[in-house]
Design a protein around this motif. Structure first.
Motif, PDB file in Angstrom:
ATOM      1  N   PHE A  43      43.934 -25.302  92.309  1.00  0.00           N
ATOM      2  CA  PHE A  43      43.545 -24.192  91.445  1.00  0.00           C
ATOM      3  C   PHE A  43      42.156 -23.678  91.815  1.00  0.00           C
ATOM      4  CE2 PHE A  43      41.382 -22.775  87.553  1.00  0.00           C
ATOM      5  CZ  PHE A  43      42.163 -21.679  87.244  1.00  0.00           C
ATOM      6  N   SER A  44      41.239 -24.588  92.065  1.00  0.00           N
ATOM      7  CA  SER A  44      39.874 -24.206  92.436  1.00  0.00           C
ATOM      8  C   SER A  44      39.861 -23.461  93.772  1.00  0.00           C
ATOM      9  CB  SER A  44      38.998 -25.447  92.515  1.00  0.00           C
ATOM     10  OG  SER A  44      37.735 -25.149  93.026  1.00  0.00           O
ATOM     11  N   ASP A  45      40.585 -23.969  94.752  1.00  0.00           N
ATOM     12  CA  ASP A  45      40.632 -23.303  96.060  1.00  0.00           C
ATOM     13  C   ASP A  45      41.253 -21.915  95.963  1.00  0.00           C
ATOM     14  OD1 ASP A  45      39.415 -25.448  97.278  1.00  0.00           O
ATOM     15  OD2 ASP A  45      41.302 -26.366  97.956  1.00  0.00           O
ATOM     16  N   SER A  46      42.312 -21.777  95.163  1.00  0.00           N
ATOM     17  CA  SER A  46      42.938 -20.452  95.033  1.00  0.00           C
ATOM     18  C   SER A  46      42.006 -19.490  94.296  1.00  0.00           C
ATOM     19  CB  SER A  46      44.284 -20.555  94.317  1.00  0.00           C
ATOM     20  OG  SER A  46      44.103 -20.922  92.962  1.00  0.00           O
ATOM     21  N   ALA A  47      41.255 -19.983  93.314  1.00  0.00           N
ATOM     22  CA  ALA A  47      40.300 -19.111  92.612  1.00  0.00           C
ATOM     23  C   ALA A  47      39.195 -18.661  93.563  1.00  0.00           C
ATOM     24  CB  ALA A  47      39.711 -19.842  91.412  1.00  0.00           C
ATOM     25  N   LYS A  48      38.696 -19.565  94.397  1.00  0.00           N
ATOM     26  CA  LYS A  48      37.675 -19.198  95.382  1.00  0.00           C
ATOM     27  C   LYS A  48      38.214 -18.161  96.362  1.00  0.00           C
ATOM     28  CE  LYS A  48      35.005 -23.481  95.433  1.00  0.00           C
ATOM     29  NZ  LYS A  48      34.597 -24.641  96.249  1.00  0.00           N
ATOM     30  N   GLN A  49      39.442 -18.365  96.809  1.00  0.00           N
ATOM     31  CA  GLN A  49      40.050 -17.423  97.755  1.00  0.00           C
ATOM     32  C   GLN A  49      40.226 -16.054  97.107  1.00  0.00           C
ATOM     33  OE1 GLN A  49      40.397 -18.093 100.876  1.00  0.00           O
ATOM     34  NE2 GLN A  49      41.214 -16.079 101.346  1.00  0.00           N
ATOM     35  N   ASP A  50      40.645 -16.020  95.842  1.00  0.00           N
ATOM     36  CA  ASP A  50      40.800 -14.738  95.141  1.00  0.00           C
ATOM     37  C   ASP A  50      39.461 -14.018  95.013  1.00  0.00           C
ATOM     38  OD1 ASP A  50      43.495 -15.195  94.883  1.00  0.00           O
ATOM     39  OD2 ASP A  50      43.375 -15.890  92.795  1.00  0.00           O
ATOM     40  N   ILE A  51      38.410 -14.769  94.706  1.00  0.00           N
ATOM     41  CA  ILE A  51      37.094 -14.155  94.570  1.00  0.00           C
ATOM     42  C   ILE A  51      36.629 -13.601  95.913  1.00  0.00           C
ATOM     43  CG2 ILE A  51      34.658 -14.657  94.124  1.00  0.00           C
ATOM     44  CD1 ILE A  51      35.597 -16.578  91.933  1.00  0.00           C
ATOM     45  N   ARG A  52      36.856 -14.338  97.001  1.00  0.00           N
ATOM     46  CA  ARG A  52      36.464 -13.852  98.331  1.00  0.00           C
ATOM     47  C   ARG A  52      37.227 -12.584  98.695  1.00  0.00           C
ATOM     48  NH1 ARG A  52      36.305 -19.625 100.064  1.00  0.00           N
ATOM     49  NH2 ARG A  52      34.107 -20.132 100.187  1.00  0.00           N
ATOM     50  N   GLU A  53      38.529 -12.536  98.357  1.00  0.00           N
ATOM     51  CA  GLU A  53      39.322 -11.337  98.648  1.00  0.00           C
ATOM     52  C   GLU A  53      38.824 -10.142  97.847  1.00  0.00           C
ATOM     53  OE1 GLU A  53      43.376 -12.352  97.915  1.00  0.00           O
ATOM     54  OE2 GLU A  53      43.510 -13.695  99.646  1.00  0.00           O
ATOM     55  N   GLU A  54      38.422 -10.376  96.582  1.00  0.00           N
ATOM     56  CA  GLU A  54      37.942  -9.286  95.738  1.00  0.00           C
ATOM     57  C   GLU A  54      36.577  -8.780  96.196  1.00  0.00           C
ATOM     58  OE1 GLU A  54      39.421  -7.635  93.208  1.00  0.00           O
ATOM     59  OE2 GLU A  54      41.235  -8.769  93.639  1.00  0.00           O
ATOM     60  N   LEU A  55      35.744  -9.658  96.747  1.00  0.00           N
ATOM     61  CA  LEU A  55      34.415  -9.246  97.201  1.00  0.00           C
ATOM     62  C   LEU A  55      34.485  -8.375  98.446  1.00  0.00           C
ATOM     63  CD1 LEU A  55      32.308 -12.480  96.666  1.00  0.00           C
ATOM     64  CD2 LEU A  55      32.182 -10.356  95.365  1.00  0.00           C
ATOM     65  N   GLY A  56      35.466  -8.592  99.271  1.00  0.00           N
ATOM     66  CA  GLY A  56      35.622  -7.767 100.450  1.00  0.00           C
ATOM     67  C   GLY A  56      35.237  -8.494 101.727  1.00  0.00           C
ATOM     68  N   PRO A  57      35.405  -7.803 102.878  1.00  0.00           N
ATOM     69  CA  PRO A  57      35.166  -8.453 104.171  1.00  0.00           C
ATOM     70  C   PRO A  57      33.691  -8.748 104.458  1.00  0.00           C
ATOM     71  CG  PRO A  57      35.715  -6.144 104.481  1.00  0.00           C
ATOM     72  CD  PRO A  57      35.913  -6.444 103.025  1.00  0.00           C
ATOM     73  N   GLU A  58      32.767  -8.045 103.798  1.00  0.00           N
ATOM     74  CA  GLU A  58      31.357  -8.315 104.077  1.00  0.00           C
ATOM     75  C   GLU A  58      30.892  -9.648 103.494  1.00  0.00           C
ATOM     76  OE1 GLU A  58      31.699  -5.553 100.543  1.00  0.00           O
ATOM     77  OE2 GLU A  58      32.338  -5.402 102.604  1.00  0.00           O
ATOM     78  N   PHE A  59      31.695 -10.234 102.601  1.00  0.00           N
ATOM     79  CA  PHE A  59      31.354 -11.529 102.018  1.00  0.00           C
ATOM     80  C   PHE A  59      32.286 -12.635 102.502  1.00  0.00           C
ATOM     81  CE2 PHE A  59      29.541  -8.579  98.929  1.00  0.00           C
ATOM     82  CZ  PHE A  59      28.285  -9.114  98.780  1.00  0.00           C
ATOM     83  N   LYS A  60      32.806 -12.491 103.723  1.00  0.00           N
ATOM     84  CA  LYS A  60      33.738 -13.496 104.226  1.00  0.00           C
ATOM     85  C   LYS A  60      33.047 -14.828 104.517  1.00  0.00           C
ATOM     86  CE  LYS A  60      33.352 -12.167 109.023  1.00  0.00           C
ATOM     87  NZ  LYS A  60      33.998 -11.718 110.213  1.00  0.00           N
ATOM     88  N   ASP A  61      31.742 -14.788 104.811  1.00  0.00           N
ATOM     89  CA  ASP A  61      30.995 -16.024 105.084  1.00  0.00           C
ATOM     90  C   ASP A  61      30.355 -16.592 103.826  1.00  0.00           C
ATOM     91  OD1 ASP A  61      31.630 -15.787 107.733  1.00  0.00           O
ATOM     92  OD2 ASP A  61      29.814 -14.653 108.209  1.00  0.00           O
ATOM     93  N   PHE A  62      30.652 -16.013 102.670  1.00  0.00           N
ATOM     94  CA  PHE A  62      30.042 -16.451 101.413  1.00  0.00           C
ATOM     95  C   PHE A  62      30.542 -17.842 101.042  1.00  0.00           C
ATOM     96  CE2 PHE A  62      30.277 -16.650  96.739  1.00  0.00           C
ATOM     97  CZ  PHE A  62      28.939 -16.571  96.455  1.00  0.00           C
ATOM     98  N   GLU A  63      29.600 -18.714 100.721  1.00  0.00           N
ATOM     99  CA  GLU A  63      29.926 -20.059 100.259  1.00  0.00           C
ATOM    100  C   GLU A  63      29.416 -20.212  98.834  1.00  0.00           C
ATOM    101  OE1 GLU A  63      31.697 -22.418 101.766  1.00  0.00           O
ATOM    102  OE2 GLU A  63      32.003 -21.101 103.484  1.00  0.00           O
TER     103      GLU A  63
END
Length: 156
Positions: A43-63
């Motif tokens: 659940f945590s990994d899928s939530a992180k992935q959803d947030i990264r997708e919503e932020l866009g490609p400029e935040f692909k390296d966001f941790e």
């Protein structure tokens, strides 16, 4: 996850688990706990992935660990774009403290660095400052009873 648990604590937890759940139910409880932990991680990994997708490609390296202030500062200070390593390496604490000491005592920095051996042998304690000594004021005659400041009855 449990990096700070020692061997004695682990043995104690196993013995308590056997006593509380019994040897018959313990394997089922362990399976349920591991299944629950696995679901929470998914659940945590899928939530992180959803947030990264919503932020866009400029935040692909966001941790998400970068949101921790200590991690953020450490990462920014290790980055040498500002030249902080040169400043940190060029700072000599002993030299700076000697300059501050010279400024407090009203000495020239050049004369204190060249005459440090003469001042050390003259009784300053090997370059150490005796903070218990009172500063000498020229032209003032001290009487034995003049050590205390004047007493103001209205101020107390």
């Amino acid at each position: 996850m449990f990096n700070d648990i020692g061997a004695l604590e682990l043995v104690t937890l196993v013995v308590l688990a056997v006593l509380v759940f019994g040897p018959d139910k313990l394997p089922k409880v362990i399976q349920d706990v591991t299944r629950t932990i696995r679901k929470i991680r998914e659940f945590s990994d899928s939530a992180k992935q959803d947030i990264r997708e919503e932020l866009g490609p400029e935040f692909k390296d966001f941790e998400f660990e970068d949101l921790n202030p200590k991690t953020f500062l450490r990462k920014q200070l290790d980055n040498d774009e500002l030249g902080l390593k040169e400043i940190r390496n060029g700072f000599d604490l002993k030299k700076e403290m000697a300059e501050v000491t010279d400024a407090v005592h009203g000495r020239d920095p050049e004369s204190s660095s060249s005459g440090s051996s003469s001042s050390a042998s003259s009784g300053s304690g090997g370059g150490r400052i005796d903070m218990s000594k009172k500063p000498e004021t020229p032209g003032r005659t001290d009487k034995p009873g003049d050590d205390r400041p004047p007493f103001d009855m209205d101020a107390t």
